[in-house]
Design a protein around this motif. Structure first.
Motif, PDB file in Angstrom:
ATOM      1  N   MET A  77      29.600  35.987  40.715  1.00 18.78           N
ATOM      2  CA  MET A  77      30.765  36.496  41.433  1.00 18.78           C
ATOM      3  C   MET A  77      31.177  35.559  42.564  1.00 18.78           C
ATOM      4  N   ILE A  78      30.233  34.952  43.256  1.00 15.05           N
ATOM      5  CA  ILE A  78      30.564  33.992  44.308  1.00 15.05           C
ATOM      6  C   ILE A  78      31.259  32.773  43.715  1.00 15.05           C
ATOM      7  N   VAL A  79      30.714  32.263  42.631  1.00 16.96           N
ATOM      8  CA  VAL A  79      31.327  31.104  41.967  1.00 16.96           C
ATOM      9  C   VAL A  79      32.723  31.453  41.466  1.00 16.96           C
ATOM     10  N   ALA A  80      32.904  32.644  40.915  1.00 12.26           N
ATOM     11  CA  ALA A  80      34.222  33.068  40.431  1.00 12.26           C
ATOM     12  C   ALA A  80      35.216  33.148  41.587  1.00 12.26           C
ATOM     13  N   GLY A  81      34.789  33.638  42.733  1.00  8.64           N
ATOM     14  CA  GLY A  81      35.672  33.695  43.897  1.00  8.64           C
ATOM     15  C   GLY A  81      36.114  32.315  44.346  1.00  8.64           C
ATOM     16  N   VAL A  82      35.181  31.371  44.381  1.00  5.40           N
ATOM     17  CA  VAL A  82      35.511  30.001  44.770  1.00  5.40           C
ATOM     18  C   VAL A  82      36.452  29.366  43.747  1.00  5.40           C
ATOM     19  N   VAL A  83      36.193  29.598  42.459  1.00  6.97           N
ATOM     20  CA  VAL A  83      37.068  29.063  41.405  1.00  6.97           C
ATOM     21  C   VAL A  83      38.472  29.644  41.531  1.00  6.97           C
ATOM     22  N   MET A  84      38.582  30.928  41.857  1.00  9.18           N
ATOM     23  CA  MET A  84      39.906  31.532  42.009  1.00  9.18           C
ATOM     24  C   MET A  84      40.662  30.911  43.190  1.00  9.18           C
ATOM     25  N   ILE A  85      39.966  30.637  44.268  1.00  9.60           N
ATOM     26  CA  ILE A  85      40.607  29.979  45.412  1.00  9.60           C
ATOM     27  C   ILE A  85      41.118  28.597  45.004  1.00  9.60           C
ATOM     28  N   ILE A  86      40.301  27.863  44.269  1.00 11.55           N
ATOM     29  CA  ILE A  86      40.693  26.522  43.812  1.00 11.55           C
ATOM     30  C   ILE A  86      41.890  26.608  42.876  1.00 11.55           C
ATOM     31  N   LEU A  87      41.878  27.556  41.944  1.00 13.47           N
ATOM     32  CA  LEU A  87      42.995  27.693  41.005  1.00 13.47           C
ATOM     33  C   LEU A  87      44.292  28.050  41.720  1.00 13.47           C
ATOM     34  N   GLU A  88      44.224  28.934  42.704  1.00 16.94           N
ATOM     35  CA  GLU A  88      45.428  29.287  43.468  1.00 16.94           C
ATOM     36  C   GLU A  88      45.950  28.070  44.223  1.00 16.94           C
ATOM     37  N   ALA A  89      45.058  27.292  44.810  1.00 17.94           N
ATOM     38  CA  ALA A  89      45.473  26.091  45.537  1.00 17.94           C
ATOM     39  C   ALA A  89      46.100  25.074  44.595  1.00 17.94           C
ATOM     40  N   GLY A 113      39.669  46.521  45.484  1.00 24.71           N
ATOM     41  CA  GLY A 113      40.201  45.181  45.721  1.00 24.71           C
ATOM     42  C   GLY A 113      40.317  44.366  44.446  1.00 24.71           C
ATOM     43  N   VAL A 114      39.320  44.467  43.583  1.00 21.76           N
ATOM     44  CA  VAL A 114      39.366  43.748  42.301  1.00 21.76           C
ATOM     45  C   VAL A 114      40.501  44.289  41.436  1.00 21.76           C
ATOM     46  N   LEU A 115      40.665  45.597  41.394  1.00 19.66           N
ATOM     47  CA  LEU A 115      41.739  46.186  40.590  1.00 19.66           C
ATOM     48  C   LEU A 115      43.114  45.788  41.127  1.00 19.66           C
ATOM     49  N   VAL A 116      43.272  45.785  42.438  1.00 20.67           N
ATOM     50  CA  VAL A 116      44.552  45.373  43.022  1.00 20.67           C
ATOM     51  C   VAL A 116      44.796  43.893  42.760  1.00 20.67           C
ATOM     52  N   LEU A 117      43.760  43.070  42.842  1.00 11.72           N
ATOM     53  CA  LEU A 117      43.922  41.646  42.542  1.00 11.72           C
ATOM     54  C   LEU A 117      44.336  41.441  41.087  1.00 11.72           C
ATOM     55  N   ARG A 152      59.813  33.264  46.140  1.00  9.71           N
ATOM     56  CA  ARG A 152      59.039  34.484  45.872  1.00  9.71           C
ATOM     57  C   ARG A 152      57.542  34.204  45.894  1.00  9.71           C
ATOM     58  N   MET A 153      57.159  33.061  45.374  1.00  7.21           N
ATOM     59  CA  MET A 153      55.743  32.721  45.321  1.00  7.21           C
ATOM     60  C   MET A 153      55.159  32.555  46.719  1.00  7.21           C
ATOM     61  N   ARG A 154      55.966  32.036  47.644  1.00  2.79           N
ATOM     62  CA  ARG A 154      55.495  31.887  49.025  1.00  2.79           C
ATOM     63  C   ARG A 154      55.246  33.242  49.678  1.00  2.79           C
ATOM     64  N   ILE A 155      55.864  34.286  49.157  1.00  2.73           N
ATOM     65  CA  ILE A 155      55.627  35.633  49.672  1.00  2.73           C
ATOM     66  C   ILE A 155      54.389  36.248  49.017  1.00  2.73           C
ATOM     67  N   VAL A 156      54.236  36.041  47.719  1.00  5.44           N
ATOM     68  CA  VAL A 156      53.146  36.670  46.959  1.00  5.44           C
ATOM     69  C   VAL A 156      51.821  35.939  47.133  1.00  5.44           C
ATOM     70  N   MET A 157      51.848  34.636  47.353  1.00  8.25           N
ATOM     71  CA  MET A 157      50.608  33.867  47.444  1.00  8.25           C
ATOM     72  C   MET A 157      49.685  34.352  48.562  1.00  8.25           C
ATOM     73  N   PRO A 158      50.170  34.661  49.766  1.00  9.43           N
ATOM     74  CA  PRO A 158      49.250  35.190  50.788  1.00  9.43           C
ATOM     75  C   PRO A 158      48.624  36.529  50.396  1.00  9.43           C
ATOM     76  N   ILE A 159      49.330  37.303  49.604  1.00  9.92           N
ATOM     77  CA  ILE A 159      48.765  38.572  49.124  1.00  9.92           C
ATOM     78  C   ILE A 159      47.583  38.291  48.214  1.00  9.92           C
ATOM     79  N   SER A 160      47.744  37.347  47.298  1.00 10.25           N
ATOM     80  CA  SER A 160      46.633  36.959  46.415  1.00 10.25           C
ATOM     81  C   SER A 160      45.445  36.457  47.227  1.00 10.25           C
ATOM     82  N   ALA A 161      45.723  35.576  48.174  1.00 13.67           N
ATOM     83  CA  ALA A 161      44.647  35.011  48.990  1.00 13.67           C
ATOM     84  C   ALA A 161      43.953  36.097  49.803  1.00 13.67           C
TER      85      ALA A 161
END
Length: 136
Positions: free
Chosen positions: A79-91, A15-19, A42-51
């Motif tokens: 790793m938990i903090v990094a996951g939360v930060v990634m969610i915030i950055l995507e948003a 999952g990390v490698l695919v992300l 295109r971003m509206r298609i790819v964004m759910p994949i990232s999430a």
């Protein structure tokens, strides 16, 4: 129990490698885009994949922690903090495109690109640093 732990760890790693691949794809898509409307579609298609992959990583991490009897280590907390930060950055990246980019404005897409590159660079940097740290 050992088989469950190993399988969860393998799914987590893949999952990390695919992300990483999805973030790289986002960077390339942004670099090659010239039209903001086509990029937004295109971003509206790819964004759910990232999430989805961020959620997969957090979910498998939770399963792995449960298999380890919920022992919180410094690495787990990072790793938990990094996951939360990634969610915030995507948003923030999506919010920047949606609200602050005026299509009629001449350099609107260029202004968005600089912010999006920064967000994606932070995401990729976190993924690489944490992945290398966990492999050592």
């Amino acid at each position: 129990m050992e088989a469950l732990y190993n399988f969860g760890l393998e799914i987590h790693t893949v999952g990390v490698l695919v992300l990483m691949g999805v973030v790289t794809f986002n960077i390339l898509m942004l670099a090659l885009s010239k039209n903001i409307i086509v990029y937004a579609r295109r971003m509206r298609i790819v964004m759910p994949i990232s999430a989805s992959f961020i959620a997969l990583i957090l979910f498998t991490g939770a399963i792995i922690m449960a298999a380890k009897h919920l022992h919180f280590t410094f690495a787990n907390i990072v790793m938990i903090v990094a996951g939360v930060v990634m969610i915030i950055l995507e948003a923030k990246r999506y919010k920047t495109l949606k609200r602050r980019t005026n299509i009629e404005e001449e350099n609107a897409f260029e202004g968005y690109k600089s912010k999006a590159y920064r967000f994606l660079g932070i995401e990729m940097g976190m993924l690489v640093v944490i992945s290398v740290w966990m492999m050592l």
